[in-house]
Scaffold this motif. Structure first.
Motif, PDB file in Angstrom:
ATOM      1  N   ARG A  59       0.837  -1.206   0.000  1.00 12.65           N
ATOM      2  CA  ARG A  59       0.000   0.000   0.000  1.00 12.65           C
ATOM      3  C   ARG A  59       0.869   1.253   0.000  1.00 12.65           C
ATOM      4  N   VAL A  60       1.958   1.237   0.758  1.00 10.44           N
ATOM      5  CA  VAL A  60       2.889   2.376   0.745  1.00 10.44           C
ATOM      6  C   VAL A  60       3.418   2.612  -0.665  1.00 10.44           C
ATOM      7  N   ARG A  61       3.806   1.531  -1.325  1.00  9.36           N
ATOM      8  CA  ARG A  61       4.331   1.662  -2.683  1.00  9.36           C
ATOM      9  C   ARG A  61       3.294   2.254  -3.625  1.00  9.36           C
ATOM     10  N   MET A  62       2.061   1.792  -3.513  1.00  5.65           N
ATOM     11  CA  MET A  62       0.988   2.315  -4.366  1.00  5.65           C
ATOM     12  C   MET A  62       0.787   3.812  -4.133  1.00  5.65           C
ATOM     13  N   LEU A  63       0.767   4.209  -2.878  1.00  9.06           N
ATOM     14  CA  LEU A  63       0.568   5.620  -2.551  1.00  9.06           C
ATOM     15  C   LEU A  63       1.715   6.476  -3.066  1.00  9.06           C
ATOM     16  N   MET A  64       2.943   5.977  -2.915  1.00  8.57           N
ATOM     17  CA  MET A  64       4.096   6.744  -3.382  1.00  8.57           C
ATOM     18  C   MET A  64       4.115   6.843  -4.899  1.00  8.57           C
ATOM     19  N   ASN A  65       3.710   5.772  -5.574  1.00  7.30           N
ATOM     20  CA  ASN A  65       3.647   5.820  -7.037  1.00  7.30           C
ATOM     21  C   ASN A  65       2.682   6.890  -7.526  1.00  7.30           C
ATOM     22  N   ARG A  66       1.645   7.142  -6.742  1.00  2.72           N
ATOM     23  CA  ARG A  66       0.667   8.184  -7.084  1.00  2.72           C
ATOM     24  C   ARG A  66       1.024   9.547  -6.464  1.00  2.72           C
ATOM     25  N   LYS A  67       2.209   9.618  -5.874  1.00  6.82           N
ATOM     26  CA  LYS A  67       2.712  10.847  -5.249  1.00  6.82           C
ATOM     27  C   LYS A  67       1.823  11.319  -4.105  1.00  6.82           C
TER      28      LYS A  67
END
Length: 199
Positions: A59-67
Motif C-alpha cells: 500500500r505504501v508503494r501504491m501511494l508513493m507511485n501516485r505521489k
C-alpha cells in the motif's frame, strides 16, 4: 473488461499474495481506487504481523507511485507502531522518499542520519549519496561535498555510482565552494574512469 480485471484481481489477492504484486500494479493504472481498497481490506483482515507488513508495504508503494506522500507517511507511521523491529530500515528509507517528494529535505536528511546509525555498512554509500543530494537541495554544499566524498571512498559503492558522485562533487566544488583544482581533478577522474569502464 473492468469487471474481468476485478474478478482476476480478487483471485490473485485471495490465493497467492506473493505473486500478484506486478499484476495489481498494472491493474491500478485503470482501477486504482478499487485495488487500493482491496489492499486496505487485506491489511485489515491480516491475522499475523508478516502478512500485515506485506500488504502495508504494498500500500505504501501504491501511494508513493501516485505521489500521495502524506498518506504514505501516515501508513509508515502505523507500520512502525505495530511492528517496529522488523521494519525500521524499510520505514526510514521510504520516509526519506516521501519527504523528498514533499520537498521537506531536512526531514529526509534525518531519515538518512538514522539509517547510517542502523545500517552504515554495506548500504552506507547509498545513504551518503542521497543525503548529499538533499543537502544540495537545501544549498548546504559543504555538507553535500562531504557526503559525496564519504560515498566515493566507500569500498562497497558501485563503480558507476562513484563516477556520478564525482561528477556531482566536482560541480559543487566548482560552482559553490570555489575549489577549482579539486573540481578539475574530479572531472578528470570521471573522464579517465569512464573511458576505462567503457572499454
Amino acid at each position: 473488461w473492468q469487471e474481468l480485471l476485478k474478478v482476476t484481481s480478487i483471485s490473485y489477492l485471495s490465493v497467492e499474495p506473493e505473486g500478484e504484486t506486478q499484476f495489481l500494479t498494472d491493474i491500478a493504472e485503470v482501477e486504482y481506487d478499487y485495488v487500493l481498497k482491496k489492499i486496505t481490506d487485506q491489511v485489515a483482515s491480516a491475522t499475523d504481523d508478516e502478512s500485515r507488513e506485506y500488504w502495508q508495504t504494498f500500500r505504501v508503494r501504491m501511494l508513493m507511485n501516485r505521489k500521495q506522500y502524506q498518506a504514505a507517511l501516515e501508513e509508515l507511521e502505523t507500520m512502525q507502531a505495530l511492528i517496529p523491529d522488523s521494519t525500521t530500515r524499510y520505514i526510514q528509507y521510504q520516509k526519506s522518499g516521501c519527504y523528498e517528494g514533499l520537498e521537506q529535505y531536512d526531514k529526509a536528511v534525518e531519515c538518512y542520519d538514522k539509517l547510517l546509525e542502523l545500517d552504515g555498512g554495506e548500504l552506507g554509500w547509498v545513504y551518503h549519496y542521497y543525503r548529499a543530494v538533499d543537502y544540495s537541495m537545501m544549498e548546504q554544499y559543504d555538507k553535500a561535498e562531504k557526503d559525496y566524498t564519504a560515498m566515493i571512498e566507500d569500498p562497497e559503492a558501485m563503480e558507476y555510482s562513484v563516477l556520478e558522485a564525482k561528477h556531482h562533487r566536482g560541480t559543487i566544488r566548482e560552482l559553490y565552494l570555489k575549489q577549482y583544482d579539486e573540481a578539475l581533478a574530479d572531472y578528470n577522474d570521471v573522464l579517465a574512469e569512464d573511458s576505462t569502464i567503457s572499454s
